[in-house]
Design a protein around this motif. Structure first.
Motif, mmCIF file in Angstrom:
data_model
loop_
_atom_site.group_PDB
_atom_site.id
_atom_site.type_symbol
_atom_site.label_atom_id
_atom_site.label_comp_id
_atom_site.label_asym_id
_atom_site.label_seq_id
_atom_site.Cartn_x
_atom_site.Cartn_y
_atom_site.Cartn_z
ATOM 1 N N CYS A 58 0.829 -1.211 0.000
ATOM 2 C CA CYS A 58 0.000 0.000 0.000
ATOM 3 C C CYS A 58 0.864 1.261 0.000
ATOM 4 C CB CYS A 58 -0.912 0.024 1.222
ATOM 5 S SG CYS A 58 -2.067 -1.362 1.315
ATOM 6 N N LEU A 59 0.342 2.293 -0.625
ATOM 7 C CA LEU A 59 0.990 3.598 -0.703
ATOM 8 C C LEU A 59 0.091 4.640 -0.068
ATOM 9 C CD1 LEU A 59 3.192 5.562 -1.870
ATOM 10 C CD2 LEU A 59 1.762 5.678 -3.935
ATOM 11 N N GLU A 60 0.635 5.405 0.855
ATOM 12 C CA GLU A 60 -0.080 6.529 1.476
ATOM 13 C C GLU A 60 0.670 7.802 1.121
ATOM 14 O OE1 GLU A 60 -2.741 8.517 4.430
ATOM 15 O OE2 GLU A 60 -2.867 6.877 2.977
ATOM 16 N N VAL A 61 0.089 8.635 0.250
ATOM 17 C CA VAL A 61 0.722 9.873 -0.196
ATOM 18 C C VAL A 61 0.208 11.027 0.652
ATOM 19 C CG1 VAL A 61 1.019 11.482 -2.113
ATOM 20 C CG2 VAL A 61 1.027 9.017 -2.538
ATOM 21 N N GLY A 62 1.125 11.701 1.332
ATOM 22 C CA GLY A 62 0.740 12.746 2.275
ATOM 23 C C GLY A 62 0.318 12.111 3.582
ATOM 24 N N GLY A 63 1.247 11.386 4.210
ATOM 25 C CA GLY A 63 0.915 10.595 5.403
ATOM 26 C C GLY A 63 0.521 11.402 6.611
ATOM 27 N N GLY A 64 0.877 12.688 6.650
ATOM 28 C CA GLY A 64 0.437 13.570 7.729
ATOM 29 C C GLY A 64 0.824 13.080 9.098
ATOM 30 N N SER A 67 -2.137 8.396 11.071
ATOM 31 C CA SER A 67 -3.229 7.556 11.559
ATOM 32 C C SER A 67 -3.664 6.522 10.518
ATOM 33 C CB SER A 67 -4.417 8.414 11.993
ATOM 34 O OG SER A 67 -4.889 9.208 10.913
ATOM 35 N N ILE A 68 -3.753 6.932 9.255
ATOM 36 C CA ILE A 68 -4.164 5.978 8.218
ATOM 37 C C ILE A 68 -3.015 5.044 7.863
ATOM 38 C CG2 ILE A 68 -4.976 5.745 5.846
ATOM 39 C CD1 ILE A 68 -7.110 6.634 7.897
ATOM 40 N N ALA A 69 -1.799 5.545 7.854
ATOM 41 C CA ALA A 69 -0.650 4.660 7.623
ATOM 42 C C ALA A 69 -0.601 3.569 8.688
ATOM 43 C CB ALA A 69 0.646 5.468 7.619
ATOM 44 N N SER A 70 -0.909 3.920 9.923
ATOM 45 C CA SER A 70 -0.922 2.928 11.007
ATOM 46 C C SER A 70 -1.981 1.875 10.767
ATOM 47 C CB SER A 70 -1.171 3.624 12.351
ATOM 48 O OG SER A 70 -0.128 4.513 12.669
ATOM 49 N N ALA A 84 4.707 5.233 3.264
ATOM 50 C CA ALA A 84 4.043 6.489 3.609
ATOM 51 C C ALA A 84 4.974 7.645 3.260
ATOM 52 C CB ALA A 84 3.688 6.529 5.090
ATOM 53 N N THR A 85 4.498 8.549 2.422
ATOM 54 C CA THR A 85 5.317 9.676 1.983
ATOM 55 C C THR A 85 4.732 10.984 2.512
ATOM 56 O OG1 THR A 85 4.146 10.273 -0.061
ATOM 57 C CG2 THR A 85 5.656 8.393 -0.166
ATOM 58 N N ASP A 86 5.594 11.964 2.658
ATOM 59 C CA ASP A 86 5.150 13.310 2.987
ATOM 60 C C ASP A 86 6.285 14.270 2.668
ATOM 61 O OD1 ASP A 86 2.567 14.284 4.954
ATOM 62 O OD2 ASP A 86 4.116 15.759 4.518
ATOM 63 N N ILE A 102 8.983 4.970 5.556
ATOM 64 C CA ILE A 102 8.646 6.394 5.551
ATOM 65 C C ILE A 102 9.591 7.106 4.599
ATOM 66 C CG2 ILE A 102 8.506 8.498 6.936
ATOM 67 C CD1 ILE A 102 8.028 6.612 9.377
ATOM 68 N N ARG A 103 9.040 7.924 3.732
ATOM 69 C CA ARG A 103 9.864 8.654 2.775
ATOM 70 C C ARG A 103 9.550 10.144 2.818
ATOM 71 N NH1 ARG A 103 9.841 5.213 -2.914
ATOM 72 N NH2 ARG A 103 10.336 3.153 -2.025
ATOM 73 N N ARG A 104 10.607 10.974 2.890
ATOM 74 C CA ARG A 104 10.445 12.399 2.606
ATOM 75 C C ARG A 104 10.342 12.531 1.091
ATOM 76 N NH1 ARG A 104 11.621 17.081 5.339
ATOM 77 N NH2 ARG A 104 12.669 15.895 6.999
ATOM 78 N N HIS A 105 9.230 13.040 0.612
ATOM 79 C CA HIS A 105 8.951 12.917 -0.822
ATOM 80 C C HIS A 105 7.991 14.013 -1.251
ATOM 81 C CE1 HIS A 105 6.872 11.114 -4.363
ATOM 82 N NE2 HIS A 105 8.068 10.617 -4.614
ATOM 83 N N ASP A 106 8.310 14.664 -2.350
ATOM 84 C CA ASP A 106 7.431 15.658 -2.969
ATOM 85 C C ASP A 106 6.884 15.044 -4.253
ATOM 86 O OD1 ASP A 106 6.199 17.800 -4.245
ATOM 87 O OD2 ASP A 106 7.731 19.242 -3.643
ATOM 88 N N ILE A 107 5.626 14.667 -4.227
ATOM 89 C CA ILE A 107 5.006 13.958 -5.340
ATOM 90 C C ILE A 107 5.037 14.791 -6.622
ATOM 91 C CG2 ILE A 107 2.686 14.789 -4.743
ATOM 92 C CD1 ILE A 107 3.569 11.361 -6.265
ATOM 93 N N ARG A 108 5.147 16.122 -6.497
ATOM 94 C CA ARG A 108 5.211 16.977 -7.680
ATOM 95 C C ARG A 108 6.533 16.823 -8.422
ATOM 96 N NH1 ARG A 108 4.573 22.635 -4.902
ATOM 97 N NH2 ARG A 108 6.255 21.635 -3.738
#
Length: 297
Positions: A58-64, A67-70, A84-86, A102-108
């Motif tokens: 699963c991929l969570e973009v903008g993990g914030g 809570s949802i990644a958990s 989980a990226t953010d 966990i990834r530091r990631h800018d989807i743009r």
């Protein structure tokens, strides 16, 4: 035959425009807390309808706040994995699941591994992103054939309070100033309503959507969320000249009063499935000739 999905040529806001909110301060911490209280149960219901099971990737973009990644980590188990990226993952760092990356990631700006995930989810991310169509296509290209996406975004402009119909629906003048600031940052305030069409346009099947709104009361998670957002945007709101300092402070106090009621934005949730024979190429490319705004410095 060229099966690459076409970009939305109307999405011309420079991709480097700044995100309106600060994702690293105490405002962000409070924002994630209230968003979780407001929407996690609804989000989980939509994720469950995809048939998510043990062993999924699963991929969570903008993990914030995580809570949802958990929830995803617990649902897919040790046999599965969650990425989980953010753009600012500091509030994800406390999570300690062995199946979480966990990834530091800018989807743009940055790519994603292609054809890797059974399920991708993002909530209140794409509407804030100039270049959101390219970001959506990157997420879709990361899905396996048969993989699912669930996207949740606000539509803030299609339904307005009408005290003539319901006297409890209070008009909130500070919203106008806030929306002007967000619009200047490239936010699409109607993006939630566009979601089903965007998924269909990108070749997904089994597309569906649901919209929900609520009447928020004073000191509730919804009004607390908006108060945090207004405090975070205080400087540009006041510089807009649409409100004085006194009017701004009075508006914030109103959110804490028990007799306050406001209509929430409409939260749209859309979902769809990549066909078993995926239309997505090995990579999503962007033409500098067709889309020069994405390459300006």
């Amino acid at each position: 035959m060229n099966m690459q999905p076409s970009l939305n040529k109307q999405d011309t806001t420079p991709v480097t425009a700044n995100y309106a909110f600060d994702n690293a301060d105490e405002y962000a911490k409070g924002r994630y807390r209230e968003l979780s209280a407001l929407y996690d149960a609804q989000t989980i219901r939509h994720l469950e309808r995809t048939g998510i099971q043990k062993g999924w990737s699963c991929l969570e973009v903008g993990g914030g706040g995580g809570s949802i990644a958990s929830w995803l980590c617990e649902r897919v188990g040790d046999q599965g994995r969650v990425v989980a990226t953010d753009i600012e993952p500091r509030f994800l760092r406390h999570l300690s699941f062995s199946n979480l990356e966990i990834r530091r990631h800018d989807i743009r700006m940055q790519g994603l591994p292609e054809f890797q995930f059974d399920l991708a989810h993002t909530r209140l991310v794409l509407m804030h992103l100039p270049g959101r169509e390219l970001a959506l296509q990157k997420i879709l290209a990361s899905l396996k054939p048969g993989g699912w996406i669930v996207v949740e975004e606000y539509d803030t402009l299609s339904v307005f309070p009408d005290p003539g119909v319901n006297p409890d629906e209070e008009e909130v003048p500070i919203l106008g100033a806030c929306y002007q600031v967000l619009n200047a940052h490239g936010v699409d305030l109607r993006y939630g309503r566009r979601l089903p069409q965007r998924l269909l346009a990108n070749g997904l099947v089994n597309v569906g959507a649901e919209a929900s709104l609520s009447l928020w009361t004073g000191q509730s998670p919804g009004t607390s969320l908006f108060k945090i957002n207004f405090e975070d945007l205080a400087d540009p709101i006041l510089r807009s000249g649409l409100m004085s300092q006194d009017q701004f402070e009075a508006a914030l106090r109103r959110f804490d009063e028990q007799d306050f009621h406001m209509l929430s934005p409409t939260m749209w949730t859309a979902w769809g499935q990549v066909p078993e024979f995926s239309p997505y190429p090995a990579s999503v490319t962007v033409s500098a000739t067709e889309h020069p705004q994405l390459f300006r410095r």
